[in-house]
Scaffold this motif. Structure first.
Motif, PDB file in Angstrom:
ATOM      1  N   LYS A  12      -4.764   9.087  -3.640  1.00 37.67           N
ATOM      2  CA  LYS A  12      -4.696   8.241  -4.829  1.00 37.67           C
ATOM      3  C   LYS A  12      -4.667   6.766  -4.410  1.00 37.67           C
ATOM      4  O   LYS A  12      -5.364   5.931  -4.973  1.00 37.67           O
ATOM      5  CB  LYS A  12      -3.434   8.590  -5.635  1.00 37.67           C
ATOM      6  CG  LYS A  12      -3.660   8.655  -7.135  1.00 37.67           C
ATOM      7  CD  LYS A  12      -2.371   8.933  -7.898  1.00 37.67           C
ATOM      8  CE  LYS A  12      -1.671  10.216  -7.464  1.00 37.67           C
ATOM      9  NZ  LYS A  12      -0.427  10.490  -8.216  1.00 37.67           N
ATOM     10  N   ILE A  13      -3.847   6.473  -3.399  1.00 31.69           N
ATOM     11  CA  ILE A  13      -3.753   5.101  -2.893  1.00 31.69           C
ATOM     12  C   ILE A  13      -5.099   4.630  -2.358  1.00 31.69           C
ATOM     13  O   ILE A  13      -5.572   3.539  -2.686  1.00 31.69           O
ATOM     14  CB  ILE A  13      -2.675   4.997  -1.783  1.00 31.69           C
ATOM     15  CG1 ILE A  13      -1.284   5.279  -2.367  1.00 31.69           C
ATOM     16  CG2 ILE A  13      -2.701   3.632  -1.122  1.00 31.69           C
ATOM     17  CD1 ILE A  13      -0.212   5.499  -1.317  1.00 31.69           C
ATOM     18  N   LEU A  14      -5.742   5.476  -1.546  1.00 32.25           N
ATOM     19  CA  LEU A  14      -7.016   5.086  -0.940  1.00 32.25           C
ATOM     20  C   LEU A  14      -8.090   4.845  -2.005  1.00 32.25           C
ATOM     21  O   LEU A  14      -8.891   3.914  -1.893  1.00 32.25           O
ATOM     22  CB  LEU A  14      -7.484   6.155   0.054  1.00 32.25           C
ATOM     23  CG  LEU A  14      -6.715   6.203   1.378  1.00 32.25           C
ATOM     24  CD1 LEU A  14      -7.118   7.430   2.203  1.00 32.25           C
ATOM     25  CD2 LEU A  14      -6.949   4.931   2.188  1.00 32.25           C
ATOM     26  N   THR A  15      -8.095   5.685  -3.029  1.00 35.46           N
ATOM     27  CA  THR A  15      -9.091   5.531  -4.085  1.00 35.46           C
ATOM     28  C   THR A  15      -8.951   4.190  -4.803  1.00 35.46           C
ATOM     29  O   THR A  15      -9.940   3.469  -5.016  1.00 35.46           O
ATOM     30  CB  THR A  15      -8.944   6.674  -5.114  1.00 35.46           C
ATOM     31  OG1 THR A  15      -9.055   7.927  -4.439  1.00 35.46           O
ATOM     32  CG2 THR A  15     -10.031   6.583  -6.178  1.00 35.46           C
ATOM     33  N   GLN A  16      -7.723   3.841  -5.142  1.00 36.73           N
ATOM     34  CA  GLN A  16      -7.505   2.562  -5.827  1.00 36.73           C
ATOM     35  C   GLN A  16      -7.689   1.387  -4.880  1.00 36.73           C
ATOM     36  O   GLN A  16      -8.166   0.323  -5.290  1.00 36.73           O
ATOM     37  CB  GLN A  16      -6.102   2.520  -6.449  1.00 36.73           C
ATOM     38  CG  GLN A  16      -5.891   3.528  -7.558  1.00 36.73           C
ATOM     39  CD  GLN A  16      -6.885   3.382  -8.691  1.00 36.73           C
ATOM     40  OE1 GLN A  16      -7.253   2.280  -9.067  1.00 36.73           O
ATOM     41  NE2 GLN A  16      -7.358   4.502  -9.212  1.00 36.73           N
ATOM     42  N   ALA A  35       0.239  -1.361  -5.528  1.00 37.47           N
ATOM     43  CA  ALA A  35       1.350  -0.513  -5.972  1.00 37.47           C
ATOM     44  C   ALA A  35       1.337  -0.374  -7.500  1.00 37.47           C
ATOM     45  O   ALA A  35       1.500   0.718  -8.042  1.00 37.47           O
ATOM     46  CB  ALA A  35       2.678  -1.110  -5.511  1.00 37.47           C
ATOM     47  N   ASN A  36       1.106  -1.500  -8.139  1.00 33.84           N
ATOM     48  CA  ASN A  36       0.995  -1.528  -9.593  1.00 33.84           C
ATOM     49  C   ASN A  36      -0.080  -0.558 -10.084  1.00 33.84           C
ATOM     50  O   ASN A  36       0.131   0.236 -10.993  1.00 33.84           O
ATOM     51  CB  ASN A  36       0.649  -2.947 -10.023  1.00 33.84           C
ATOM     52  CG  ASN A  36       1.374  -3.325 -11.287  1.00 33.84           C
ATOM     53  OD1 ASN A  36       2.095  -2.508 -11.850  1.00 33.84           O
ATOM     54  ND2 ASN A  36       1.193  -4.543 -11.740  1.00 33.84           N
ATOM     55  N   ALA A  43       7.223   0.064  -1.393  1.00 26.16           N
ATOM     56  CA  ALA A  43       7.838   0.814  -0.288  1.00 26.16           C
ATOM     57  C   ALA A  43       7.196   2.186  -0.121  1.00 26.16           C
ATOM     58  O   ALA A  43       7.050   2.680   0.999  1.00 26.16           O
ATOM     59  CB  ALA A  43       9.334   0.943  -0.533  1.00 26.16           C
ATOM     60  N   SER A  44       6.779   2.796  -1.228  1.00 27.84           N
ATOM     61  CA  SER A  44       6.154   4.120  -1.135  1.00 27.84           C
ATOM     62  C   SER A  44       4.809   4.055  -0.421  1.00 27.84           C
ATOM     63  O   SER A  44       4.450   4.954   0.329  1.00 27.84           O
ATOM     64  CB  SER A  44       5.958   4.694  -2.540  1.00 27.84           C
ATOM     65  OG  SER A  44       7.202   4.884  -3.155  1.00 27.84           O
ATOM     66  N   ILE A  45       4.083   2.983  -0.670  1.00 26.83           N
ATOM     67  CA  ILE A  45       2.807   2.825   0.030  1.00 26.83           C
ATOM     68  C   ILE A  45       3.048   2.701   1.529  1.00 26.83           C
ATOM     69  O   ILE A  45       2.330   3.291   2.334  1.00 26.83           O
ATOM     70  CB  ILE A  45       2.044   1.602  -0.513  1.00 26.83           C
ATOM     71  CG1 ILE A  45       1.689   1.829  -1.986  1.00 26.83           C
ATOM     72  CG2 ILE A  45       0.774   1.353   0.304  1.00 26.83           C
ATOM     73  CD1 ILE A  45       0.932   0.690  -2.612  1.00 26.83           C
ATOM     74  N   PRO A  50       1.279   2.268   7.917  1.00 29.93           N
ATOM     75  CA  PRO A  50       2.220   1.421   8.652  1.00 29.93           C
ATOM     76  C   PRO A  50       2.164  -0.053   8.245  1.00 29.93           C
ATOM     77  O   PRO A  50       3.184  -0.731   8.253  1.00 29.93           O
ATOM     78  CB  PRO A  50       1.799   1.597  10.121  1.00 29.93           C
ATOM     79  CG  PRO A  50       0.417   2.136  10.079  1.00 29.93           C
ATOM     80  CD  PRO A  50       0.307   2.926   8.806  1.00 29.93           C
ATOM     81  N   ASP A  51       0.985  -0.565   7.914  1.00 31.86           N
ATOM     82  CA  ASP A  51       0.880  -1.948   7.455  1.00 31.86           C
ATOM     83  C   ASP A  51      -0.416  -2.135   6.666  1.00 31.86           C
ATOM     84  O   ASP A  51      -1.230  -1.222   6.554  1.00 31.86           O
ATOM     85  CB  ASP A  51       0.952  -2.940   8.626  1.00 31.86           C
ATOM     86  CG  ASP A  51      -0.043  -2.599   9.711  1.00 31.86           C
ATOM     87  OD1 ASP A  51      -1.146  -2.142   9.376  1.00 31.86           O
ATOM     88  OD2 ASP A  51       0.286  -2.753  10.896  1.00 31.86           O
TER      89      ASP A  51
END
Lengths: 196, 196
Positions: A12-16, A35-36, A43-45, A50-51
């Motif tokens: 989900k993170i990678l897609t956005q 994150a929004n 923090a969850s991301i 790692p960065d």
DNA sequence: GTCTATATGGCGATAGAC
DNA sequence: GTCTATCGCCATATAGAC
């Protein structure tokens, strides 16, 4: 583990991230923006990456990962070289039209020109595809410089999309100029006959 | 009022801003970076420009301002259309090779695709040049779509430079592929004969 | 026209509870 | 695996002296 969209958190993170980085570039996107967009905390991301730099790298690889599959069928096929070229031009233009974010990410990578990422991209992604195109060009026009010829084929396909944001403000533009099929036909005509 | 380099402060700022924005993009450059590079304080820069966005806009206009002059001699000349096209292709490639920062700024503008800036660029800068090219294309190949043909000419010239950061890592690359004259010859050959 | 000093807020990244 | 709270820093921009 999987959300209602069938993706786990990392996907989900990678897609956005792909959407945001394509639109705004690395330094135009903050971890808070992202994150929004995924309805998570920053923090969850950071639990998944790692960065920010690693997140960006993974995003680029994620955006590229399914592209090779599309073309391999063409190169592996038994068509004559001229037809392989035509199929490749069509497939590339369709792919660029379908996945704008992919197109923007390439363009940003090329202009940022980070040497480490550049060599990584060249080796991991472009090398194989480019080699296939190169071989086809050598078969079609053995007397020509295959490297320059291959770049020219890519130019004719890709630059139409790069000009898209400004073209509609330029004289004689028509809506049909945005249709992948029209672009592909025009490219093949130039490759076959030249323009003069 | 003028420094030892013959530039006043505003011109000094714009010159360095052009370098930085071309290299890192709008959000990749901070006012502190720029102040550092011109040996001024941040506050001094804000004396010359109301905010960062205005500074960026002026920088882009500054980078474009001398470009039209180079080509007008070609369009105004009395050569036949085919020769005008050849002269334009040569001049464009020379200009792109000479002023890399200009080239990068265009590429960044196209990928950022801010609609307001896009329309401004189209009207103020590209419209006239594109019209001349369009007319030449209409004269050379009246049966073809002139808009698409003109874009294709630009593609063949510009994309070689966009691929420059990655090309040297791709198979069959040779140092001579970076020479403007070699690129120009290749472009004209394709336009004349096609590639197949 | 240039400076120092500072206001105000967003940035990447981490600590530690649940 | 996700959260709230927070650290320390850098961002844009301004105030006011010289």
């Amino acid at each position: 583990m999987l959300g209602s969209d069938g993706l786990n958190s990392k996907e989900k993170i990678l897609t956005q991230a792909k959407t945001l980085f394509a639109e705004k570039g690395f330094s135009g996107v903050s971890m808070r923006n992202l994150a929004n967009k995924v309805n998570m905390s920053v923090a969850s991301i950071y639990h998944h990456f790692p960065d920010k730099n690693s997140l960006y790298l993974e995003t680029v690889q994620f955006a590229f990962q399914d592209k090779a599959v599309v073309f391999s069928a063409i190169w592996q096929g038994k068509s004559p070289a001229e037809q392989k070229l035509a199929l490749f031009v069509n497939a590339l233009i369709q792919e660029l039209a379908k996945d704008r974010e992919f197109h923007c990410l390439i363009q940003r990578e090329l202009v940022d020109a980070n040497p480490v990422r550049m060599e990584m991209l060249a080796k991991d992604v472009f090398h194989e595809e480019f080699s296939f195109l190169l071989n086809v060009m050598k078969e079609i026009t053995p007397e020509r410089d295959a490297h320059l010829a291959a770049i020219s084929v890519l130019s004719l396909c890709k630059y139409h999309f790069e000009m898209q944001p400004i073209r509609c403000f330029l004289p004689d533009w028509k809506p049909e100029h945005e249709e992948p099929q029209v672009i592909a036909n025009q490219v093949m005509k130039i490759l076959l006959e030249g323009i003069l």
